[in-house]
Design an enzyme around this catalytic site. Sequence first.
Site, PDB file in Angstrom:
ATOM      1  N   VAL A  67      48.312  40.327  35.690  1.00 21.35           N
ATOM      2  CA  VAL A  67      47.991  41.749  35.581  1.00 21.35           C
ATOM      3  C   VAL A  67      47.602  42.269  36.970  1.00 21.35           C
ATOM      4  O   VAL A  67      46.841  41.614  37.683  1.00 21.35           O
ATOM      5  CB  VAL A  67      46.797  41.965  34.613  1.00 21.35           C
ATOM      6  CG1 VAL A  67      46.422  43.437  34.519  1.00 21.35           C
ATOM      7  CG2 VAL A  67      47.107  41.384  33.246  1.00 21.35           C
ATOM      8  N   CYS A  68      48.129  43.441  37.317  1.00 26.55           N
ATOM      9  CA  CYS A  68      47.711  44.115  38.548  1.00 26.55           C
ATOM     10  C   CYS A  68      47.393  45.567  38.182  1.00 26.55           C
ATOM     11  O   CYS A  68      47.103  45.863  37.026  1.00 26.55           O
ATOM     12  CB  CYS A  68      48.805  44.008  39.616  1.00 26.55           C
ATOM     13  SG  CYS A  68      50.322  44.903  39.221  1.00 26.55           S
ATOM     14  N   TYR A  69      47.438  46.467  39.150  1.00 28.66           N
ATOM     15  CA  TYR A  69      47.119  47.876  38.878  1.00 28.66           C
ATOM     16  C   TYR A  69      48.182  48.567  38.029  1.00 28.66           C
ATOM     17  O   TYR A  69      47.877  49.190  37.018  1.00 28.66           O
ATOM     18  CB  TYR A  69      46.956  48.653  40.192  1.00 28.66           C
ATOM     19  CG  TYR A  69      45.799  48.195  41.018  1.00 28.66           C
ATOM     20  CD1 TYR A  69      44.505  48.624  40.749  1.00 28.66           C
ATOM     21  CD2 TYR A  69      45.995  47.305  42.063  1.00 28.66           C
ATOM     22  CE1 TYR A  69      43.437  48.187  41.502  1.00 28.66           C
ATOM     23  CE2 TYR A  69      44.935  46.868  42.832  1.00 28.66           C
ATOM     24  CZ  TYR A  69      43.657  47.306  42.543  1.00 28.66           C
ATOM     25  OH  TYR A  69      42.599  46.870  43.293  1.00 28.66           O
TER      26      TYR A  69
END
Length: 109
Positions: A67-69
Amino acid sequence: MSQNAFDHLDPATLARWLDAEEPLTLVDIRDPMSFAQGHIPGSRHLDNASVGALLDEAPRERPLVVVCYHGNSSQQAAVWLSGQGYDRVYSLDGGFSDWAVSHPSRIAK
Protein backbone atom coordinates in the site's frame (compact mmCIF):
# COMPACT_ATOMS: atom_id res chain seq x y z
CA MET A 1 -0.49 -14.71 -11.04
CA SER A 2 0.00 -12.83 -14.27
CA GLN A 3 3.23 -12.60 -16.23
CA ASN A 4 3.99 -9.40 -14.32
CA ALA A 5 5.97 -9.55 -11.11
CA PHE A 6 2.83 -8.48 -9.24
CA ASP A 7 -0.92 -8.17 -9.67
CA HIS A 8 -3.24 -5.27 -9.00
CA LEU A 9 -5.69 -5.56 -6.12
CA ASP A 10 -8.80 -3.45 -5.72
CA PRO A 11 -9.89 -2.19 -2.28
CA ALA A 12 -13.11 -4.24 -2.32
CA THR A 13 -11.16 -7.48 -2.75
CA LEU A 14 -8.75 -6.54 0.03
CA ALA A 15 -11.73 -5.79 2.30
CA ARG A 16 -13.19 -9.24 1.54
CA TRP A 17 -9.84 -10.90 2.29
CA LEU A 18 -9.57 -9.04 5.60
CA ASP A 19 -13.18 -9.89 6.51
CA ALA A 20 -12.46 -13.56 5.80
CA GLU A 21 -9.25 -13.31 7.84
CA GLU A 22 -7.25 -14.62 4.88
CA PRO A 23 -3.61 -15.04 5.89
CA LEU A 24 -1.69 -12.25 4.19
CA THR A 25 1.08 -9.78 4.78
CA LEU A 26 0.04 -6.15 4.43
CA VAL A 27 2.77 -3.51 4.16
CA ASP A 28 2.42 0.28 3.94
CA ILE A 29 5.29 2.19 2.32
CA ARG A 30 4.04 5.71 3.04
CA ASP A 31 6.10 7.99 5.27
CA PRO A 32 6.07 7.21 9.02
CA MET A 33 3.92 10.24 9.94
CA SER A 34 1.24 9.37 7.38
CA PHE A 35 1.23 5.77 8.60
CA ALA A 36 0.89 6.94 12.23
CA GLN A 37 -2.03 9.19 11.31
CA GLY A 38 -3.94 6.28 9.79
CA HIS A 39 -3.39 2.93 8.09
CA ILE A 40 -5.24 -0.22 7.13
CA PRO A 41 -5.67 -2.41 10.22
CA GLY A 42 -3.12 -5.20 10.32
CA SER A 43 -0.62 -3.43 8.11
CA ARG A 44 2.96 -2.82 9.06
CA HIS A 45 5.05 0.15 8.06
CA LEU A 46 7.77 -0.74 5.58
CA ASP A 47 10.80 1.39 4.83
CA ASN A 48 14.51 0.88 4.27
CA ALA A 49 15.05 0.37 8.00
CA SER A 50 12.36 -2.30 8.40
CA VAL A 51 12.61 -4.22 5.12
CA GLY A 52 15.22 -6.63 6.53
CA ALA A 53 12.83 -7.70 9.30
CA LEU A 54 10.05 -8.20 6.76
CA LEU A 55 12.28 -10.39 4.61
CA ASP A 56 13.21 -12.43 7.68
CA GLU A 57 9.68 -12.78 9.08
CA ALA A 58 7.03 -12.74 6.34
CA PRO A 59 6.28 -16.16 4.80
CA ARG A 60 7.10 -16.15 1.07
CA GLU A 61 4.05 -18.28 0.22
CA ARG A 62 1.57 -15.87 1.87
CA PRO A 63 0.03 -13.12 -0.30
CA LEU A 64 1.86 -9.81 0.17
CA VAL A 65 -0.10 -6.59 -0.40
CA VAL A 66 1.76 -3.28 -0.81
CA VAL A 67 0.00 0.00 0.00
CA CYS A 68 1.22 3.51 -0.82
CA TYR A 69 -0.53 6.89 -1.17
CA HIS A 70 -2.26 6.47 -4.56
CA GLY A 71 -1.23 3.06 -5.91
CA ASN A 72 1.79 4.17 -7.92
CA SER A 73 4.88 3.76 -5.71
CA SER A 74 3.52 0.46 -4.45
CA GLN A 75 3.92 -0.99 -7.94
CA GLN A 76 7.70 -0.48 -7.91
CA ALA A 77 7.91 -1.87 -4.38
CA ALA A 78 5.80 -4.86 -5.44
CA VAL A 79 8.17 -5.62 -8.32
CA TRP A 80 11.13 -5.50 -5.95
CA LEU A 81 9.43 -7.68 -3.32
CA SER A 82 8.44 -10.20 -5.96
CA GLY A 83 12.13 -10.42 -6.83
CA GLN A 84 12.83 -11.31 -3.20
CA GLY A 85 10.96 -14.58 -3.57
CA TYR A 86 7.38 -13.73 -2.60
CA ASP A 87 4.99 -15.91 -4.61
CA ARG A 88 1.96 -13.61 -4.76
CA VAL A 89 2.56 -9.86 -4.57
CA TYR A 90 -0.17 -7.27 -5.03
CA SER A 91 -0.25 -3.48 -5.35
CA LEU A 92 -3.39 -1.92 -3.87
CA ASP A 93 -5.09 0.08 -6.63
CA GLY A 94 -5.77 3.64 -5.54
CA GLY A 95 -3.55 3.21 -2.49
CA PHE A 96 -4.47 4.35 0.98
CA SER A 97 -6.30 7.40 -0.36
CA ASP A 98 -8.89 5.23 -2.14
CA TRP A 99 -9.08 2.88 0.85
CA ALA A 100 -9.82 5.82 3.18
CA VAL A 101 -12.65 7.02 0.89
CA SER A 102 -14.23 3.60 0.34
CA HIS A 103 -13.65 2.22 3.86
CA PRO A 104 -13.48 5.22 6.25
CA SER A 105 -14.43 3.10 9.27
CA ARG A 106 -11.56 0.70 8.58
CA ILE A 107 -8.60 2.90 9.45
CA ALA A 108 -6.35 2.20 12.42
CA LYS A 109 -4.28 4.83 14.21
